[in-house]
Each structure stands twice: as structure tokens, then as C-alpha cells.
Design an enzyme around this catalytic site. Sequence first.
Site, PDB file in Angstrom:
ATOM      1  N   HIS A  48       0.822  -1.219   0.000  1.00 23.65           N
ATOM      2  CA  HIS A  48       0.000   0.000   0.000  1.00 23.65           C
ATOM      3  C   HIS A  48       0.852   1.264   0.000  1.00 23.65           C
ATOM      4  O   HIS A  48       0.348   2.358  -0.186  1.00 23.65           O
ATOM      5  CB  HIS A  48      -0.928   0.023   1.223  1.00 23.65           C
ATOM      6  CG  HIS A  48      -1.826  -1.163   1.308  1.00 23.65           C
ATOM      7  ND1 HIS A  48      -2.824  -1.403   0.402  1.00 23.65           N
ATOM      8  CD2 HIS A  48      -1.870  -2.190   2.185  1.00 23.65           C
ATOM      9  CE1 HIS A  48      -3.450  -2.534   0.719  1.00 23.65           C
ATOM     10  NE2 HIS A  48      -2.887  -3.031   1.799  1.00 23.65           N
ATOM     11  N   GLU A 153      -4.487 -12.910   7.233  1.00 21.86           N
ATOM     12  CA  GLU A 153      -5.374 -11.735   7.194  1.00 21.86           C
ATOM     13  C   GLU A 153      -6.815 -12.089   6.848  1.00 21.86           C
ATOM     14  O   GLU A 153      -7.636 -11.193   6.665  1.00 21.86           O
ATOM     15  CB  GLU A 153      -4.881 -10.741   6.135  1.00 21.86           C
ATOM     16  CG  GLU A 153      -3.420 -10.383   6.239  1.00 21.86           C
ATOM     17  CD  GLU A 153      -3.024  -9.211   5.381  1.00 21.86           C
ATOM     18  OE1 GLU A 153      -3.187  -8.062   5.825  1.00 21.86           O
ATOM     19  OE2 GLU A 153      -2.544  -9.445   4.248  1.00 21.86           O
ATOM     20  N   ASP A 179      -6.782  -5.996   8.258  1.00 22.91           N
ATOM     21  CA  ASP A 179      -7.539  -6.842   7.329  1.00 22.91           C
ATOM     22  C   ASP A 179      -8.264  -7.963   8.065  1.00 22.91           C
ATOM     23  O   ASP A 179      -9.396  -8.299   7.717  1.00 22.91           O
ATOM     24  CB  ASP A 179      -6.608  -7.422   6.263  1.00 22.91           C
ATOM     25  CG  ASP A 179      -6.434  -6.450   5.103  1.00 22.91           C
ATOM     26  OD1 ASP A 179      -7.459  -5.936   4.615  1.00 22.91           O
ATOM     27  OD2 ASP A 179      -5.301  -6.199   4.683  1.00 22.91           O
TER      28      ASP A 179
END
Length: 258
Positions: A48, A153, A179
Site C-alpha cells: 500500500h 489476514e 484486514d
Amino acid sequence: MAIPAFTLARMLRAGETVFSGWCSLPYPIVSEMLAREGFAAVVLEAQHGLWDVGALLTGIAAVRQGGGAPIVRVPVGDFALASRALDFGAEGIIAPMINTADDARAFAASTKYPPVGERSWGPHRVTALAGLRDQSVYLREANDHVITLAMIETRVALDNLEPIVATPGIDGLFLGPSDLSIALSDGKSLDPQSKEVDREIDRMVAVTKKVGKIPGVFCHSADRAVTLAKRGVRFLAVMSDIAMLRAGIGGTIKALKS
Ligand code: 3PY
Ligand code: MG
């Protein structure tokens, strides 16, 4: 003989707890600073975060220059980048969304040389950075000195903790609490410190320790990292460069207005 300058695997295998910085901004001075100010390792966050391949090349060297162990988090399923990051000098790779033993095998294949995996040969930058003239030392030692952390996750990953962690070439698990909280609440909430997430952290620590591998968790604060270290988590990524910048700016503005 260990790879000179590689420290992450040595610390983790000696039973030490490693606190790591987390760097989203693709500037070498930021990643170097995280290491120089005292984090033993720094994760360059290419899932990210804003890192592209060229920036990773300089960022990895910058972490080493600051005295830390460089780690790269790759985007989901981007095992080609995992291989390249290792060639560039990373000591560890974090792979997000590893849900099954097949995912874990694909991750290990790209990061470990035969007979464990199928990593392709070309460690020119890493051997230069590590001061290794004889590249065969890297071939002999890399599988033991490169740390692979598979991210947990999702609910599917929780069902597959044992087969994922038992996969040859996987050195540990790294739980992504944001997540996971979204998955456990069926998309209703983001609560990385929920009771449900906490329960899974303790289970992940137990499962990982049982097979002598490394339990890791992303932590949103230093307090959280200290608490989880006491509960047996051995690799703790703490906040991020952006969060620290925001906290510093926010605190300063607050002081100016008080
Ligand atoms: C998560 O919490 O989901 C992460 O990926 C940690 O950055
Ligand atoms: Mg995540």
C-alpha cells in the site's frame, strides 16, 4: 559462515524480539532514519506504500546504511518482486494474504533456492552490499539467512494456520490485524485490537511456536507492540513513517494552540 552484514535471521534465531520500523514513503532518507534512530529492521511497504522497483533498490541500501535490516512487503501475489527485492539486498520478505499451503509454497518457491524453492540466481546487488566476493557463500547461506513471513489476514488463512506455517521455506507468520478485523466482522468494522483479533493472535503465537517458527504482528502503537511482545510475539512492526509524522505534527500543532 553467515552472510556478513545480515542480522535479521541471526537475531530471530537467537530468540530475540525484533521491533521493526514500517516505511511507506519512498525516500531513502526516511528509511535510513528509521534504522539510524534505532529500529533493528525496517519494512519497506510496497503493498500500500509508494515504493516502486527503482526506489526499493536505493531504499534497501539506505536501511543498511542506517544500520538496520531491510525487509520488503510485496503486493499480493507479487512473488517476482519478492525475488527481486532479495536480489537488491532485502533480508526478509513479508507476503500479504497468504491463505493456503499452495500460496505459501508459491511464496517460498520465489524466495528460497533449491532444494527448498525455485528462486532464480542473480544476487549481484545483495552480495555487493554484504561485501561478499565469493557469491557461492550467498548460495549456500541465503535460504537460512533470508526470512519469509506469510501474512494471516483472512478467515481462510485462519483455517489453514498449521499447513501454512509447516510449509518448508516459510520462516514465520505475520498477522495483519486491520484486514483480519475486517474479515472477521464481514466487512462491518476496522478494529485491529478487537477481542476476536486478540484471540487469533494468541492462537497464531501458539501454532507458530509449536513448530519453532517466528510469530509476528503489525502494531499500531508502541504500547501495543510492548504488550504483544510480552505475549510471545517475536517480530513486531510498529506504527509507520506516515503515522509518526502525523503524530509529531499533530502534537506540535496542539502545543502551538494551547
Ligand atoms: C493489516 O493489518 O491488514 C496489515 O496488512 C498490516 O499492515
Ligand atoms: Mg493487510
